[in-house]
Design a protein around this motif. Structure first.
Motif, PDB file in Angstrom:
ATOM      1  N   GLY A 196       0.820  -1.216   0.000  1.00  0.00           N
ATOM      2  CA  GLY A 196       0.000   0.000   0.000  1.00  0.00           C
ATOM      3  C   GLY A 196       0.847   1.255   0.000  1.00  0.00           C
ATOM      4  O   GLY A 196       0.529   2.232  -0.684  1.00  0.00           O
ATOM      5  N   VAL A 197       1.939   1.227   0.752  1.00  0.00           N
ATOM      6  CA  VAL A 197       2.852   2.370   0.788  1.00  0.00           C
ATOM      7  C   VAL A 197       3.515   2.555  -0.580  1.00  0.00           C
ATOM      8  O   VAL A 197       3.626   3.667  -1.093  1.00  0.00           O
ATOM      9  N   ASN A 198       3.937   1.450  -1.189  1.00  0.00           N
ATOM     10  CA  ASN A 198       4.586   1.539  -2.502  1.00  0.00           C
ATOM     11  C   ASN A 198       3.663   2.133  -3.557  1.00  0.00           C
ATOM     12  O   ASN A 198       4.103   2.905  -4.416  1.00  0.00           O
ATOM     13  N   ARG A 199       2.384   1.773  -3.501  1.00  0.00           N
ATOM     14  CA  ARG A 199       1.433   2.345  -4.464  1.00  0.00           C
ATOM     15  C   ARG A 199       1.330   3.859  -4.280  1.00  0.00           C
ATOM     16  O   ARG A 199       1.248   4.606  -5.259  1.00  0.00           O
ATOM     17  N   ALA A 200       1.339   4.299  -3.027  1.00  0.00           N
ATOM     18  CA  ALA A 200       1.190   5.724  -2.744  1.00  0.00           C
ATOM     19  C   ALA A 200       2.453   6.515  -3.085  1.00  0.00           C
ATOM     20  O   ALA A 200       2.375   7.672  -3.509  1.00  0.00           O
TER      21      ALA A 200
END
Length: 214
Positions: A50-54
């Motif tokens: 989720g962090v990588n997507r953001a």
């Protein structure tokens, strides 16, 4: 609490981890020390995916503290609003970026104390940065490592600091650098909290977990 494994068994655990994955990698995307600090700070109570997507688009335009300050808190929020606690995290990222510019010349410090003085950066985040960026044998204990260390008997402890110190004491020197990655990945994909994959576990015969799944 689970008893401590004999040292010889701990050596064998890490020998197997090394044999299976000689160069384990962290799963948070980053391009430099600063983006690593930001990514780890954002990952609290959130998944790495989720962090990588953001941050995929964020780090294209704000990969230094100076650029992050130019983007501003509201601009940052637009990129990270899919992450839990995004408003508080945005405030901390802007604050830590300002401190890095004003007190460290825009450079991420390589000291645990200096890192922990940054807003939103705790001991775990500092240890991740020290380990992943500077190669220090720092052991960042998250929920996965805490579970694996206690469940297996590798480095039992009543809190994360006790587990961290036990890991540092018990892990053979040649495996210290990659130890926290091996343990995180083992906890994330094999020694899961609710459904541990005991039948296919690499260290099943050594692990002291009494409730092994069949």
């Amino acid at each position: 609490m689970t008893p401590q494994l004999p040292y010889a068994d701990i050596v064998e655990i890490f020998r197997r981890f090394h044999e299976a994955e000689p160069e384990p990698k962290g799963e948070l995307d980053h391009v430099n020390a600063y983006t690593l600090v930001v990514a780890v700070a954002l990952s609290a109570q959130a998944t790495d995916a989720g962090v990588n997507r953001a941050t995929r688009e964020l780090f294209k335009i704000a990969d230094t503290p100076e650029k992050m300050l130019e983007l501003g808190e509201e601009g940052l929020i637009e990129h990270i609003k899919t992450i839990g606690l995004y408003r508080n995290k945005a405030k901390n990222v802007i604050k830590l970026s300002r401190i890095l510019v004003e007190e460290h010349g825009g450079v991420v410090p390589s000291s645990r104390a200096a890192l922990q003085a940054l807003p939103g950066v705790g001991r775990k985040t500092a240890n991740v940065v020290l380990n992943m960026w500077w190669g220090y044998p720092a052991q960042a204990v998250d929920t996965h490592i805490f579970r694996v260390a206690n469940r297996t008997g590798l480095a039992p402890g009543r809190d994360v600091v006790a587990v961290e110190r036990n890991v540092e004491d018990q892990v053979p020197a040649e495996y210290q650098h990659h130890a926290h990655h091996w343990l995180i990945l083992h906890g994330r994909y094999h020694c899961k909290a609710r459904k541990p994959q005991c039948p296919t576990c690499l260290i099943r015969d050594i692990c002291l977990f009494e409730d092994k799944t069949q």
